[in-house]
Design an enzyme around this catalytic site. Structure first.
Site, PDB file in Angstrom:
ATOM      1  N   GLU A  81       0.839  -1.194   0.000  1.00 15.63           N
ATOM      2  CA  GLU A  81       0.000   0.000   0.000  1.00 15.63           C
ATOM      3  C   GLU A  81       0.875   1.246   0.000  1.00 15.63           C
ATOM      4  OE1 GLU A  81      -1.966   1.008   3.833  1.00 15.63           O
ATOM      5  OE2 GLU A  81      -1.550  -1.081   4.323  1.00 15.63           O
ATOM      6  N   CYS A 113      -3.621  -3.170   4.280  1.00 12.59           N
ATOM      7  CA  CYS A 113      -2.761  -4.249   4.806  1.00 12.59           C
ATOM      8  C   CYS A 113      -3.208  -5.642   4.360  1.00 12.59           C
ATOM      9  CB  CYS A 113      -2.732  -4.196   6.332  1.00 12.59           C
ATOM     10  SG  CYS A 113      -2.175  -2.620   6.978  1.00 12.59           S
ATOM     11  N   HIS A 235      -3.516  -9.917  12.439  1.00 15.71           N
ATOM     12  CA  HIS A 235      -2.823  -8.758  11.847  1.00 15.71           C
ATOM     13  C   HIS A 235      -2.380  -7.808  12.971  1.00 15.71           C
ATOM     14  CE1 HIS A 235      -1.809  -5.338   9.506  1.00 15.71           C
ATOM     15  NE2 HIS A 235      -2.889  -4.646   9.823  1.00 15.71           N
TER      16      HIS A 235
END
Ligand code: COA
Length: 382
Positions: A81, A113, A235
């Site tokens: 990103e 992400c 994450h």
């Protein structure tokens, strides 16, 4: 019987410089425990002027190619990103640095992400169709926010490369997944900005809501019972977020989930900081390197990308995974410490623009170097 497909090898790379968050706390008058305990972060990787997502990504992938060769790779996916061009994919730059065969597709994927997980699933589809092929996935990002903001200590940088293959040595990815997409303005980076825009509190809520929705979809599609998942890899934009995710899953399912089911996965991210697309897979690297009892166990993965897309999926660890450990610790130890003043200088110089030719001299001990801009195009050195 269907062919098992998943992650055959995995490798991590980060920057040449590191900032101790205790130094940032001292410079900004914040209690260091806010970063260490409140955010779960000790350090953050800081890119030198000769480093970017391409140099980190290629450095992560090179050891995999040295171990397994290049002949079976016909696809390179580059998830990021923090892309370096609006048209040419970072995959094409990396493809040249890595001397991959010309008979190979090279594409960049973007969704905050989350994109590396899309690359993993697309790679599995390609290998399912042609089990002799391998797909190389590179996830590489530089997390950059404005200085003197709440998000500043949650910056970082890093890359993870992994090889998607039939009969994988590390983790066989299972077919049932749960997904969720919701249009939410929690985090984004406009085309004219090198720093991300973030509503931090909203991003935490959006992450947790995306997690439960993806989990519910996973279960509705016949996914494993929570008791059959031995470890979790959430994450980690900052590692305390994994604790929040774990607690939310326990509340949502009504099942007691001890912290030792996810904690080992935070070891590298605590020191690297946020690496956006790479962060989940840096969590997997830490888990595989740090946990001796994973053989045959199922890991639950929660991939979240602001904006937002969430995916819950599972993988089963191979019996001989310990023979394939890669130990990223040495790389983290090799980074050179920088002062807050130097980090801020590097941060301010991050936006180069493309209108003037610039020559960047090699500065860090990275394997590949960003060499500057010539004729509005980016140049790299091996
Ligand atoms: N000792 C221990 N803990 C402390 C502390 C201290 N001295 N001071 C504060 N804390 C704790 C707070 O209680 C809080 O814990 P909680 O999350 O359990 O409530 C935590 O540290 C963070 O402090 P807080 O003041 O709530 O947040 P902040 O305003 O500094 O911002 C973020 C934190 C994460 C919102 C901010 O860093 C950010 O925007 N990051 C980028 C966005 C991001 O990564 N989002 C994640 C989802 S994608």
């Amino acid at each position: 019987m269907t062919t098992p497909i998943g992650i055959h090898d995995l490798s991590l790379a980060t920057t040449g410089y590191v900032l101790d968050l205790a130094d940032l706390a001292a410079a900004t008058g914040v209690d260091p425990d806010k970063y260490r305990i409140g955010l779960g972060q000790d350090e953050m990787s800081v890119p030198g002027p000769d480093e970017d997502i391409v140099t980190m990504g290629a450095a992560a992938a090179l050891p995999i190619l040295e171990r397994h060769g290049r002949d079976r790779i016909r696809t390179l996916f580059f998830a990021t990103e923090s892309g370096v061009d609006q048209s040419k994919s970072a995959a094409v730059f990396a493809h040249r640095l890595l001397e991959l065969p010309a008979a190979c597709r090279a594409v960049e994927l973007k969704q905050a992400c989350y994109a590396a997980t899309a690359a993993l699933q697309a790679g599995i589809g390609i290998v399912a169709r042609n089990p002799g092929e391998q797909v190389l996935v590179i996830a590489s990002d530089i997390a950059r926010y404005e200085v003197d903001t709440a998000a500043e200590p949650t910056q970082g940088a890093g890359a993870v490369a992994f090889l998607v293959s039939a009969d994988p040595a590390l983790v066989e990815i299972e077919p049932v997944v749960g997904v969720d997409t919701a249009d939410v303005d929690d985090f984004w980076r406009p085309n004219d900005s090198v720093t991300a825009v973030v509503d931090g509190k909203l991003s935490i809520d959006a992450y947790l809501d995306g997690f439960t929705a993806a989990w519910d979809d996973y279960r509705a599609r016949g996914g494993a019972d929570i008791d059959a998942i031995g470890r979790f890899c959430h994450h980690q934009p900052f590692t305390r977020m994994a604790a929040k995710a774990h607690r939310r899953l326990a509340e949502h399912t009504g099942v007691d989930l001890p912290a030792d089911r996810y904690e080992t996965s935070t070891a590298y991210n605590r020191r690297m900081g946020n690496s956006y697309t790479a962060s989940l897979y840096a969590g997997l690297a830490a888990l595989l390197d740090g946990d001796d009892n994973l053989a045959g166990r199922r890991i639950g993965f929660l991939s979240y990308g602001s904006g937002s897309v969430s995916e819950f999926f599972t993988g089963v660890v191979g019996p001989d995974y310990r023979e394939h450990r890669r130990g990223a610790q040495a790389q983290l130890d090799a980074r050179e410490p920088v002062s807050v003043a130097r980090y801020r200088e590097l941060h301010a110089a991050a936006h180069l623009g493309s209108t003037h030719d610039v020559e960047i001299a090699p500065e860090t001990r990275t394997r590949f170097h960003f060499a500057g801009i010539r004729g509005r195009a980016r140049r790299y050195r091996s």
